[in-house]
Write an enzyme that holds these catalytic residues in place. Structure first.
Site, PDB file in Angstrom:
ATOM      1  N   ASN A  74       0.864  -1.180   0.000  1.00 52.59           N
ATOM      2  CA  ASN A  74       0.000   0.000   0.000  1.00 52.59           C
ATOM      3  C   ASN A  74       0.903   1.235   0.000  1.00 52.59           C
ATOM      4  O   ASN A  74       1.990   1.211   0.575  1.00 52.59           O
ATOM      5  CB  ASN A  74      -0.868   0.021   1.265  1.00 52.59           C
ATOM      6  CG  ASN A  74      -1.890   1.150   1.249  1.00 52.59           C
ATOM      7  OD1 ASN A  74      -2.871   1.099   0.517  1.00 52.59           O
ATOM      8  ND2 ASN A  74      -1.656   2.186   2.059  1.00 52.59           N
ATOM      9  N   GLU A  95      -0.916   1.268  -4.895  1.00 48.88           N
ATOM     10  CA  GLU A  95      -1.012   2.556  -5.594  1.00 48.88           C
ATOM     11  C   GLU A  95       0.194   2.821  -6.504  1.00 48.88           C
ATOM     12  O   GLU A  95       0.121   3.652  -7.410  1.00 48.88           O
ATOM     13  CB  GLU A  95      -1.170   3.715  -4.591  1.00 48.88           C
ATOM     14  CG  GLU A  95      -2.555   3.828  -3.956  1.00 48.88           C
ATOM     15  CD  GLU A  95      -2.761   2.941  -2.739  1.00 48.88           C
ATOM     16  OE1 GLU A  95      -1.871   2.115  -2.437  1.00 48.88           O
ATOM     17  OE2 GLU A  95      -3.826   3.069  -2.087  1.00 48.88           O
ATOM     18  N   ASP A 147      -2.792  21.802   9.500  1.00 47.56           N
ATOM     19  CA  ASP A 147      -3.397  20.836   8.586  1.00 47.56           C
ATOM     20  C   ASP A 147      -3.937  21.524   7.333  1.00 47.56           C
ATOM     21  O   ASP A 147      -3.772  22.716   7.140  1.00 47.56           O
ATOM     22  CB  ASP A 147      -4.495  20.057   9.337  1.00 47.56           C
ATOM     23  CG  ASP A 147      -4.514  18.609   8.885  1.00 47.56           C
ATOM     24  OD1 ASP A 147      -4.262  18.358   7.704  1.00 47.56           O
ATOM     25  OD2 ASP A 147      -4.784  17.747   9.727  1.00 47.56           O
TER      26      ASP A 147
HETATM   27  C1  LIG Z   1       0.149  15.781   1.266  1.00 49.70           C
HETATM   28  C2  LIG Z   1      -0.733  14.800   1.963  1.00 49.70           C
HETATM   29  C3  LIG Z   1      -0.605  14.578   3.333  1.00 49.70           C
HETATM   30  C4  LIG Z   1      -1.396  13.640   3.971  1.00 49.70           C
HETATM   31  N1  LIG Z   1      -1.194  13.389   5.305  1.00 49.70           N
HETATM   32  C5  LIG Z   1      -1.860  12.375   5.905  1.00 49.70           C
HETATM   33  C6  LIG Z   1      -1.552  11.999   7.263  1.00 49.70           C
HETATM   34  O1  LIG Z   1      -0.706  12.603   7.918  1.00 49.70           O
HETATM   35  N2  LIG Z   1      -2.238  10.955   7.797  1.00 49.70           N
HETATM   36  C7  LIG Z   1      -3.181  10.257   7.114  1.00 49.70           C
HETATM   37  O2  LIG Z   1      -3.722   9.279   7.643  1.00 49.70           O
HETATM   38  N3  LIG Z   1      -3.525  10.622   5.841  1.00 49.70           N
HETATM   39  C8  LIG Z   1      -2.865  11.646   5.222  1.00 49.70           C
HETATM   40  N4  LIG Z   1      -3.167  11.988   3.930  1.00 49.70           N
HETATM   41  C9  LIG Z   1      -4.298  11.339   3.240  1.00 49.70           C
HETATM   42  C10 LIG Z   1      -4.022   9.940   2.767  1.00 49.70           C
HETATM   43  O3  LIG Z   1      -2.695   9.714   2.397  1.00 49.70           O
HETATM   44  C11 LIG Z   1      -4.914   9.617   1.580  1.00 49.70           C
HETATM   45  O4  LIG Z   1      -6.244   9.810   1.942  1.00 49.70           O
HETATM   46  C12 LIG Z   1      -4.736   8.229   1.037  1.00 49.70           C
HETATM   47  O5  LIG Z   1      -5.513   8.134  -0.104  1.00 49.70           O
HETATM   48  C13 LIG Z   1      -5.180   7.116   1.984  1.00 49.70           C
HETATM   49  O6  LIG Z   1      -4.780   5.909   1.396  1.00 49.70           O
HETATM   50  P1  LIG Z   1      -5.584   4.532   1.523  1.00 49.70           P
HETATM   51  O7  LIG Z   1      -6.772   4.651   0.644  1.00 49.70           O
HETATM   52  O8  LIG Z   1      -4.591   3.523   1.023  1.00 49.70           O
HETATM   53  O9  LIG Z   1      -5.948   4.343   2.963  1.00 49.70           O
HETATM   54  C14 LIG Z   1      -2.388  12.928   3.264  1.00 49.70           C
HETATM   55  C15 LIG Z   1      -2.535  13.161   1.889  1.00 49.70           C
HETATM   56  C16 LIG Z   1      -1.720  14.091   1.240  1.00 49.70           C
HETATM   57  C17 LIG Z   1      -1.887  14.291  -0.228  1.00 49.70           C
END
Ligand SMILES: Cc1cc2nc3c(=O)[nH]c(=O)nc-3n(C[C@H](O)[C@H](O)[C@H](O)COP(=O)(O)O)c2cc1C
Length: 437
Positions: free
Chosen positions: A139, A199, A246
């Site tokens: 992932n 991904e 955030d």
């Molecule tokens: C720049 C950026 C920072 C992010 N920071 C976090 C974070 O600190 N913690 C978190 O859980 N998701 C964070 N996200 C959101 C997740 O990475 C995102 O929703 C991702 O699609 C989740 O993946 P999954 O579908 O495999 O669970 C961030 C996304 C971006 C683009």
């Protein structure tokens, strides 16, 4: 193309601002990034680190569309195609990201930025995080990481994320934080697809990526990343994480979050650190853009012809969606509102507009609201819905929120005044104008 190859490309175009005076990773680089946003910038000399830092690199849809050689309006189909047509990256054995293998781990030597006065510490905000589960495979997503010792971070893991599910299933996980990536990897990492989809395969469909086995574990990481921080994350070992700015540009609260222990650092020669300013345009674009295709598809699934979707920066690129439709029936506006909420569960306000409204121009959308909208019949109010953990106005303990949909489309048949914008005569004004002497 790797991150530095992209930087070399924009240097040739004269689009990369350079800073040769010494700057600090603490409360200086972040200030400059904010001040000159969205101009891409490279800091050549840091007070606290031998490494250079580049930031504001992918701040706008125009820049990202140009990277992929498409128009901004083509980004949604491009990303949709990559999600459905994903493919395995080529595995190589000798990779730029492993040109240098550090013999010891000392996070103080890295340019991990301290962004804002009240932050809880130095933060990595640009890393894509790779991990693996025996059943679901790899992932890739994002987790901000707050440094609290020479080897350890507290990382923000939103409950329910695939990373969180992997951690709950396994108790501890090998992880790789990869820093210095191009939009194919960054955007793929920000997509939410079904569990079990790697991904990196989406990234490869957007633009071919090569991957290499990490130096100290079996994870496959982007071979062209500038830095890879390899180590282990523990569900039960926790540390205070936050405050941190955030997406909403407000401070997030302090929470006890899982610890990431770094065991190995590899990087390219003369590696360049990728800065990503929290709450700023680049953060917003990366968060919001991958949600636009999911909304687009949910609206179309409801039999409504969706033309485009924009998660607006003013809505934090997360809480507000504007959906442009080619209206065919009087029900289409309401169906599109439902599609909007189904396609992005964190969305709080959905605005549906006709095809003659420019969804990238707030003036145009507000004009539609002013001239085509009646609150008693064209508004859908959904009280006490599960909302976004990012929204400071949601109920603090439950995250319940009131969602509102605004159907700003005109009726198919006007009963009173016309809804059409009057055309003025087209003239070549140059022919008429004379300059003041
Ligand atoms: C720049 C950026 C920072 C992010 N920071 C976090 C974070 O600190 N913690 C978190 O859980 N998701 C964070 N996200 C959101 C997740 O990475 C995102 O929703 C991702 O699609 C989740 O993946 P999954 O579908 O495999 O669970 C961030 C996304 C971006 C683009």
């Amino acid at each position: 193309m790797g991150f530095r190859e992209y930087l070399e490309k924009i240097v040739k175009k004269g689009a990369l601002q350079k800073v040769d005076v010494e700057v600090s990773k603490k409360l200086e680089i972040s200030g400059i990034l904010k001040e000159i946003e969205p101009t891409p910038i490279l800091f050549n000399k840091l007070r606290e680190s031998e490494f250079r830092v580049a930031g504001n690199i992918f701040c706008t849809k125009d820049v990202i569309a140009e990277y992929f050689g498409v128009t901004p309006a083509d980004l949604i189909p491009t990303l949709s195609r990559a999600i459905s047509g994903r493919s395995e990256p080529e595995i190589i054995t000798k990779a730029p990201c492993q040109e240098v293998i550090e013999s010891t781990v000392d996070l103080d030597k890295l340019p991990i930025l301290f962004h804002c006065e009240k932050d809880g510490g130095n933060y990595i905000s640009s890393a894509v995080v790779i991990t693996s589960d025996p059943e679901h495979g790899q992932n890739m997503d994002f987790h901000r990481a707050m440094q609290f010792s020479k080897e350890k971070f507290a990382i923000r893991v939103v409950r329910g994320r695939h990373f969180h599910q992997f951690l709950e299933r396994n108790g501890e996980l090998d992880v790789a934080f990869c820093i210095g990536n191009t939009p194919n990897v960054l955007i793929a990492g920000a997509t939410s697809v079904d569990i079990g989809i790697d991904e990196l395969h989406i990234a490869n469909a957007l633009e071919p990526v090569t991957v290499v086995k990490a130096y100290s574990n079996d994870l496959l990481v982007p071979a062209n990343a500038e830095f890879v921080l390899e180590g282990r994350t523990y569900l039960e070992e926790r540390h205070a994480e936050g405050p941190f700015v955030d997406l909403t540009e407000t401070y997030d609260v302090i929470r006890e979050e899982p610890v990431f222990e770094v065991k190995k650092i590899t990087h390219r020669k003369d590696a360049i650190w990728q800065a990503l300013l929290p709450g700023a345009l680049e953060h917003k674009i990366l968060m919001g853009m991958p949600r636009e295709p999911t909304i687009f598809n949910k609206v179309n699934e409801r039999g409504v012809k969706c033309l485009d979707v924009n998660l607006t920066p003013g809505g934090c690129s997360w809480l507000h969606a504007i959906i442009q439709i080619d209206k065919q029936t009087e029900e289409d506006g309401r169906k599109a509102i439902e599609g909007g909420f189904a396609g992005h569960r964190s969305c709080k306000h959905v605005f549906v507009v006709d095809k003659d409204i420019d969804l990238y121009k707030p003036h145009s959308v507000e004009w539609a609201m002013a001239t085509r909208f009646q609150g008693d019949t064209q508004m859908v109010v959904k009280p006490k819905e599960p909302g976004s953990s990012l929204d400071p106005s949601a109920e603090p303990s439950t995250k319940l929120t009131t969602k509102v949909g605004f159907d700003l489309t005109k009726p198919l048949v006007a009963k009173g005044k016309s809804f059409e914008v009057a055309e003025f005569p087209k003239v070549d004004s140059e022919k008429y104008l004379s300059k003041e002497a």
